[in-house]
Design a protein around this motif. Structure first.
Motif, PDB file in Angstrom:
ATOM      1  N   PRO A   1      -3.795   2.264 -10.291  1.00  0.00           N
ATOM      2  CA  PRO A   1      -3.494   0.786 -10.215  1.00  0.00           C
ATOM      3  C   PRO A   1      -4.187   0.062 -11.165  1.00  0.00           C
ATOM      4  O   PRO A   1      -5.626   0.098 -11.167  1.00  0.00           O
ATOM      5  N   GLN A   2      -3.834  -0.901 -12.168  1.00  0.00           N
ATOM      6  CA  GLN A   2      -4.516  -1.848 -12.905  1.00  0.00           C
ATOM      7  C   GLN A   2      -3.614  -3.133 -12.972  1.00  0.00           C
ATOM      8  O   GLN A   2      -2.398  -3.145 -12.885  1.00  0.00           O
TER       9      GLN A   2
ATOM     10  N   LEU B   1       2.490   6.240  -5.397  1.00  0.00           N
ATOM     11  CA  LEU B   1       2.291   6.709  -6.844  1.00  0.00           C
ATOM     12  C   LEU B   1       1.058   7.166  -7.493  1.00  0.00           C
ATOM     13  O   LEU B   1       0.930   7.941  -8.298  1.00  0.00           O
ATOM     14  N   GLU B   2       0.004   6.954  -6.569  1.00  0.00           N
ATOM     15  CA  GLU B   2      -1.373   7.711  -6.805  1.00  0.00           C
ATOM     16  C   GLU B   2      -1.088   9.165  -6.673  1.00  0.00           C
ATOM     17  O   GLU B   2      -1.694   9.966  -7.450  1.00  0.00           O
ATOM     18  N   ASP B   3      -0.508   9.486  -5.667  1.00  0.00           N
ATOM     19  CA  ASP B   3      -0.237  10.892  -5.232  1.00  0.00           C
ATOM     20  C   ASP B   3       0.623  11.648  -6.446  1.00  0.00           C
ATOM     21  O   ASP B   3       0.656  13.022  -6.381  1.00  0.00           O
ATOM     22  N   ASP B   4       1.451  10.999  -7.125  1.00  0.00           N
ATOM     23  CA  ASP B   4       2.533  11.754  -7.966  1.00  0.00           C
ATOM     24  C   ASP B   4       1.740  12.013  -9.193  1.00  0.00           C
ATOM     25  O   ASP B   4       1.652  11.107  -9.968  1.00  0.00           O
ATOM     26  N   ASP B   5       1.517  13.131  -9.563  1.00  0.00           N
ATOM     27  CA  ASP B   5       0.971  13.519 -10.890  1.00  0.00           C
ATOM     28  C   ASP B   5       2.036  13.214 -12.265  1.00  0.00           C
ATOM     29  O   ASP B   5       1.456  13.069 -13.368  1.00  0.00           O
TER      30      ASP B   5
ATOM     31  N   ASP C   1       0.730  -1.292   0.006  1.00  0.00           N
ATOM     32  CA  ASP C   1      -0.110   0.140  -0.043  1.00  0.00           C
ATOM     33  C   ASP C   1       0.905   1.332  -0.109  1.00  0.00           C
ATOM     34  O   ASP C   1       0.373   2.298  -0.686  1.00  0.00           O
ATOM     35  N   ARG C   2       1.889   1.304   0.677  1.00  0.00           N
ATOM     36  CA  ARG C   2       2.667   2.470   0.753  1.00  0.00           C
ATOM     37  C   ARG C   2       3.234   3.054  -0.487  1.00  0.00           C
ATOM     38  O   ARG C   2       3.250   4.141  -1.046  1.00  0.00           O
TER      39      ARG C   2
END
Length: 322
Positions: A74-75, A41-45, A35-36
């Motif tokens: 994520p996929q 990665l989700e937060d980095d545009d 999760d970390r």
């Protein structure tokens, strides 16, 4: 930039706990090992897509977990294996994923999903963008014996001048961890494999790449846990808990004492026992036992035992009469 999170291993060194569970989904505090990475990665545009590379056996677990997180990037990208003996090797799997998903035109971030790293991945990407060269994350493991298990890095300033994968006689303790950034013109997995090179560990690819141009090292001093063995996993849990204990609301502890860094999950029952540095999974039962530095999997039942460094599989029943 696109990202690949490697999550296709079968974690045989953690069996039986990971026999039917991906180690990346083992709990570490309130979240899981992977999760970390996913949240950063989700937060980095700069990261447009995140491909979680896994196998057919664990695809459903990862799919459910990603859906539960609510993350958008994520996929899953699923390799057609169901057993350790069928694996293509990490580099082989990367080559197949790049072809399967049509990657290669953008820069690529590759990070192992069983890495628990203290630094923020955005700092690593910042460093990569500063130079634009292939970049690896480097960490001092502080032990020549430990260094034998990793890719050994020799630096001049911050540039990699030599790379040796799993050396028998390491000369230093600075190693490459599985976190790499590659500019698009260095995504040469097919060329590497066509030369009959080792498909197993990405370190062999890095060793081959060193001979073709500059590689930068992002050295860090923060914590790093390679969740490959029970000891490493329990160290990561201890780091996350920081000496505290985490007990699920519906777990029951009766006449039981706790040391530090104990995580007891939902529905577990512990009676007349002492626990320390231990993870007890959902629905497990521990009675009249002293358990240290161990993992007790879901629905296991242990009674009248002194355990240290044990891995108790799901639904096991272990007791001592005397």
């Amino acid at each position: 930039m696109q990202a690949i999170v490697l999550a296709g291993g079968y974690a045989t060194r953690l069996w039986p706990v990971t026999r039917n569970r991906p180690k990346m989904l083992l709990p570490v505090g309130e979240s899981t090992v992977i999760d970390r990475i996913l949240y950063q990665l989700e937060d980095d545009d700069r990261i447009t897509d995140v491909f979680v590379s896994t196998n057919e056996r664990f695809a459903e677990e990862f799919e459910a977990h990603i859906e539960e997180t609510g993350l958008e990037k994520p996929q899953l990208s699923v390799e057609s294996t169901e057993d350790e003996d069928e694996k293509f090797g990490v580099v082989g799997a990367l080559a197949q994923l790049v072809e399967r998903e049509g990657l290669g035109d953008d820069d690529l971030l590759v990070v192992a999903g069983d890495n628990l790293m203290g630094f923020d991945i955005s700092e690593f990407v910042d460093y990569f963008e500063e130079y634009g060269d292939p970049t690896l994350a480097a960490y001092d493991v502080g032990s020549l014996e430990k260094a034998k298990s990793y890719g050994l890095v020799q630096l001049e300033d911050d540039q990699v001048v030599d790379f040796q994968e799993k050396p028998d006689d390491p000369k230093s303790t600075l190693v490459s961890i599985a976190c790499y950034a590659l500019p698009s013109d260095s995504i040469l997995f097919d060329e590497y494999l066509a030369g009959d090179n080792n498909p197993d560990e990405p370190g062999w690819f890095l060793q081959w790449l060193v001979e073709r141009g500059p590689i930068r090292a992002f050295s860090f001093d923060d914590v790093w846990f390679d969740i490959g063995e029970a000891e490493n996993y329990l160290e990561a849990v201890a780091w996350k808990l920081g000496g505290e204990n985490m007990i699920a609301d519906d777990a029951t502890l009766t006449n039981t004492t706790l040391g530090e860094n104990v995580h007891v999950l939902s529905g577990a029952h512990v009676e007349n026992s002492h626990l320390e540095e231990t993870v007890v999974f959902d629905g497990a039962t521990i009675v009249d036992s002293d358990v240290h530095s161990s993992i007790v999997d879901r629905e296991a039942h242990i009674e009248n035992l002194d355990l240290s460094g044990a891995l108790i599989g799901a639904h096991s029943e272990v007791s001592h009469e005397g």
